[in-house]
Design an enzyme around this catalytic site. Structure first.
Site, PDB file in Angstrom:
ATOM      1  NE  ARG A 128      -2.992  -1.105   3.124  1.00  0.00           N
ATOM      2  CZ  ARG A 128      -3.456  -0.802   4.307  1.00  0.00           C
ATOM      3  NH1 ARG A 128      -4.308   0.278   4.250  1.00  0.00           N
ATOM      4  NH2 ARG A 128      -3.388  -1.404   5.317  1.00  0.00           N
ATOM      5  CG  ASN A 174       0.837  -7.973  20.879  1.00  0.00           C
ATOM      6  OD1 ASN A 174       1.937  -7.719  21.371  1.00  0.00           O
ATOM      7  ND2 ASN A 174       0.876  -8.916  19.587  1.00  0.00           N
ATOM      8  CE  LYS A 203      34.818  20.385  -4.224  1.00  0.00           C
ATOM      9  NZ  LYS A 203      35.380  19.779  -5.478  1.00  0.00           N
ATOM     10  CE1 TYR A 212      37.088  17.603 -13.244  1.00  0.00           C
ATOM     11  CE2 TYR A 212      35.292  18.493 -14.382  1.00  0.00           C
ATOM     12  CZ  TYR A 212      36.141  17.554 -14.206  1.00  0.00           C
ATOM     13  OH  TYR A 212      35.531  16.375 -14.827  1.00  0.00           O
ATOM     14  CB  ALA A 256      40.080  44.405  -9.648  1.00  0.00           C
TER      15      ALA A 256
HETATM   16  C1  UD1 Z   1       0.696  -8.214  14.708  1.00  0.00           C
HETATM   17  C2  UD1 Z   1       0.152  -8.900  16.120  1.00  0.00           C
HETATM   18  C3  UD1 Z   1      -1.007  -8.164  16.870  1.00  0.00           C
HETATM   19  C4  UD1 Z   1      -0.560  -6.832  17.071  1.00  0.00           C
HETATM   20  C5  UD1 Z   1       0.138  -5.913  15.900  1.00  0.00           C
HETATM   21  C6  UD1 Z   1       0.998  -4.864  16.346  1.00  0.00           C
HETATM   22  C7  UD1 Z   1       0.290 -11.302  15.213  1.00  0.00           C
HETATM   23  C8  UD1 Z   1      -0.182 -12.534  14.799  1.00  0.00           C
HETATM   24  N1  UD1 Z   1      -0.382 -10.217  15.461  1.00  0.00           N
HETATM   25  O1  UD1 Z   1      -0.631  -8.004  13.817  1.00  0.00           O
HETATM   26  O2  UD1 Z   1      -1.506  -8.806  17.809  1.00  0.00           O
HETATM   27  O3  UD1 Z   1      -1.387  -5.972  17.906  1.00  0.00           O
HETATM   28  O4  UD1 Z   1       1.039  -6.904  15.118  1.00  0.00           O
HETATM   29  O5  UD1 Z   1       1.511  -4.032  15.384  1.00  0.00           O
HETATM   30  O6  UD1 Z   1       1.479 -11.225  15.438  1.00  0.00           O
HETATM   31  N2  UD1 Z   1       5.910 -10.104   9.249  1.00  0.00           N
HETATM   32  C9  UD1 Z   1       6.642 -10.956   8.761  1.00  0.00           C
HETATM   33  N3  UD1 Z   1       6.316 -11.968   8.335  1.00  0.00           N
HETATM   34  C10 UD1 Z   1       5.082 -12.605   8.228  1.00  0.00           C
HETATM   35  C11 UD1 Z   1       4.084 -11.623   8.816  1.00  0.00           C
HETATM   36  C12 UD1 Z   1       4.396 -10.518   9.464  1.00  0.00           C
HETATM   37  O7  UD1 Z   1       7.771 -10.586   8.752  1.00  0.00           O
HETATM   38  O8  UD1 Z   1       4.962 -13.561   7.607  1.00  0.00           O
HETATM   39  C13 UD1 Z   1       6.069  -8.762   9.933  1.00  0.00           C
HETATM   40  C14 UD1 Z   1       5.604  -7.653   9.480  1.00  0.00           C
HETATM   41  O9  UD1 Z   1       6.712  -7.138   8.256  1.00  0.00           O
HETATM   42  C15 UD1 Z   1       5.532  -6.748  10.372  1.00  0.00           C
HETATM   43  C16 UD1 Z   1       5.442  -7.344  11.532  1.00  0.00           C
HETATM   44  O10 UD1 Z   1       5.743  -8.877  11.304  1.00  0.00           O
HETATM   45  O11 UD1 Z   1       6.656  -5.924  10.456  1.00  0.00           O
HETATM   46  C17 UD1 Z   1       3.920  -7.395  11.958  1.00  0.00           C
HETATM   47  O12 UD1 Z   1       3.003  -8.156  10.911  1.00  0.00           O
HETATM   48  P1  UD1 Z   1       1.548  -7.570  10.699  1.00  0.00           P
HETATM   49  O13 UD1 Z   1       1.227  -8.259   9.675  1.00  0.00           O
HETATM   50  O14 UD1 Z   1       1.767  -6.195  10.585  1.00  0.00           O
HETATM   51  O15 UD1 Z   1       0.848  -8.023  11.870  1.00  0.00           O
HETATM   52  P2  UD1 Z   1      -0.563  -7.484  12.631  1.00  0.00           P
HETATM   53  O16 UD1 Z   1      -1.412  -8.078  11.789  1.00  0.00           O
HETATM   54  O17 UD1 Z   1      -0.712  -6.108  12.443  1.00  0.00           O
END
Ligand code: UD1
Ligand code: CA
Length: 460
Positions: free
Chosen positions: A17, A175, A352, A388, A424
């Protein structure tokens, strides 16, 4: 003996997005990648080793990490949830377990995690002897976040928005996505994860219900949860971060009478009684002393600036400026410039990769490049160092107390001795000894009655 602290940052998401060529974690808040904010916070709180889970655009994330230091990376090729992402870092978890260490897990796209939250949650984790400690926050609008579910005051699990009952949806404690794990327990918890949930993903949050000893630490700074999935959310993060930086500076005595168009990077240091005027952007590793006046409309990047310095409409990059220097309006200071104290630089001057001595004056329309200029030198209007030749760059060396006449061209390599002057309009191609005057100029010729003769010719 203190226990080692490890950190694992989840940064595999692509951030469709954002509509960017860059991965989301490299999108910037105050000109600094979100991932960098998280890594800085972890390091400031004493994380000894930080691993990063990469996936989308992993080459770009790895290149960024390399530019900062050493960070082991773990590739998650399929996006199967936060629990799955952590599973990719088994090696790091095992190493941490061997050290009997604790490991913090954080998200690379939530830049406002701070040192205090990391340290306080760690203290809570250790005091309670937890296998997992979750950092929570209380939000008026908890929609979209995992809810902290308690029974009779006991923390029992985290339930994701998609999996919440109506009753659970009303819970405002959420969380943050930041956790401390006892490394020895984390491997086993990951082994027990399943994907029986609405998203069919391995949720890291399910480790809570599985863990024997769990706790929750409520962050005082609820901004720790803020992340960005779109450009407008990124802009909102910038506004929050900007206000925080400006408030911190003002609390330290920096004078910002109006904040219009002022953007200051998170690591910029500014002394008390320095005034920052509208339209000024200060970024990178910049340090500014006391009693300065910066702006209006100045752009300062990676500069070290002393006390009592005034920069009005100045663009300065990788430049060092001593006390009591005045520059502007409309001055360009390019990388490698060192200005000693009491220098005056006026309008339309570019410097510079040059060192300029104490109390030298370069007042108007002048270019000084690749030069070493002594103290108390005066440049007339319109002087140029021709550094230069189209292939190579050469240095111009000017001694102390020199007088460089208006419209002098200095063609290097060339040295002007102490107390020497140039006439000058001269183009100087040879060294000038001390105390001498160098003039290179055709004598003025007077042609009498030019006007009359010229007009007669024109009529004919
Ligand atoms: C997650 C938490 C949620 C919390 C929220 C806070 C879980 C299941 N849920 O939700 O409880 O309130 O974060 O922002 O963990 N990522 C990966 N690989 C994956 C999935 C995610 O690297 O397969 C990384 C994403 O890039 C991101 C982070 O993990 O940096 C969180 O993932 P995201 O999909 O944003 O989790 P939320 O659904 O927001
Ligand atoms: Ca998220």
């Amino acid at each position: 003996m203190s226990v080692k602290k490890y950190c694992l940052v989840l940064a595999a998401g692509d951030g469709t997005r954002m509509k960017s060529e860059k991965p989301k974690v490299l999108c910037e808040v105050l000109f600094y990648p979100m991932l960098g904010w998280v890594l800085d916070a972890a390091e400031s709180a004493g994380a000894e080793k930080t691993g990063v889970v990469v996936g989308a655009h992993k080459e770009m994330v790895e290149a960024y990490l390399k530019s900062r230091g050493e960070y082991p990376t773990f590739t998650q090729s399929e996006r199967k949830g936060t629990g799955h992402a952590v599973m990719m870092a088994r090696e790091l978890i095992e190493e941490a377990a061997g050290e009997k260490a604790d490991i913090m897990v954080a998200c690379g796209d939530a830049p406002f995690v701070d040192k205090e939250t990391i340290e306080n949650s760690y203290r809570c984790h250790k005091e309670q002897g937890n296998d997992v400690t979750v950092v929570s926050a209380i939000l008026d609008n908890p929609f979209g976040y995992g809810r902290i579910i308690k029974e009779k005051g006991q923390f029992i699990s985290i339930t994701e928005q998609k999996d919440c009952t109506e009753e659970q949806k009303a819970v405002k404690e959420i969380n943050s996505g930041i956790y401390w794990f006892r490394a020895e327990k984390l491997g086993g918890l990951l082994d027990s994860l399943t994907c029986n949930n609405a998203a069919k993903e391995y949720y890291l949050t399910d480790t809570v219900a599985l863990a024997e000893k769990k706790g929750v630490y409520t962050a005082e700074n609820s901004n720790v949860v803020l992340g960005a999935n779109s450009r407008s959310q990124l802009s909102a993060l910038n506004k929050t971060a900007r206000d925080n930086v400006l408030s911190r500076l003002m609390d330290n005595g920096v004078d910002i009478p109006l904040t219009d168009g002022i953007i200051i990077g998170k690591d910029v240091v500014i002394g008390a009684d320095t005034v920052i005027l509208p339209g000024t952007i200060i970024k990178g590793k910049t340090i500014i002393g006391k009693n300065c006046e910066i702006g209006p409309n100045s752009y300062i990047e990676n500069c070290t600036i002393g006390n009592e310095v005034a920069l009005d409409n100045v663009h300065a990059y990788d430049t060092e400026i001593d006390d009591d220097v005045k520059a502007g309006p409309f001055v360009h200071l390019r990388p490698g410039t060192k200005l000693h104290s009491k220098i005056r630089i006026g309008d339309f001057v570019e410097v510079k990769n040059s060192e300029i001595g104490v109390a030298t004056c370069i007042a108007h329309l002048t270019y000084v490049g690749d030069s070493d200029v002594g103290k108390d030198v005066n440049f007339g209007c319109g002087c140029v160092t021709a550094n230069y030749d189209g292939i190579n760059k050469f240095r111009t060396v000017i001694g102390d107390h020199c007088f460089i006449g208006c419209n002098t061209n200095l063609v290097p390599p060339v040295r002007i001795g102490n107390n020497a002057s140039t006439g000058a309009g001269s183009t100087i191609t040879r060294d000038v000894p001390e105390n001498a005057l160098a003039v290179e100029r055709a004598e003025t010729k007077i042609i009498e009655n030019w006007e009359k003769n010229f007009k007669r010719k024109r009529k004919a």
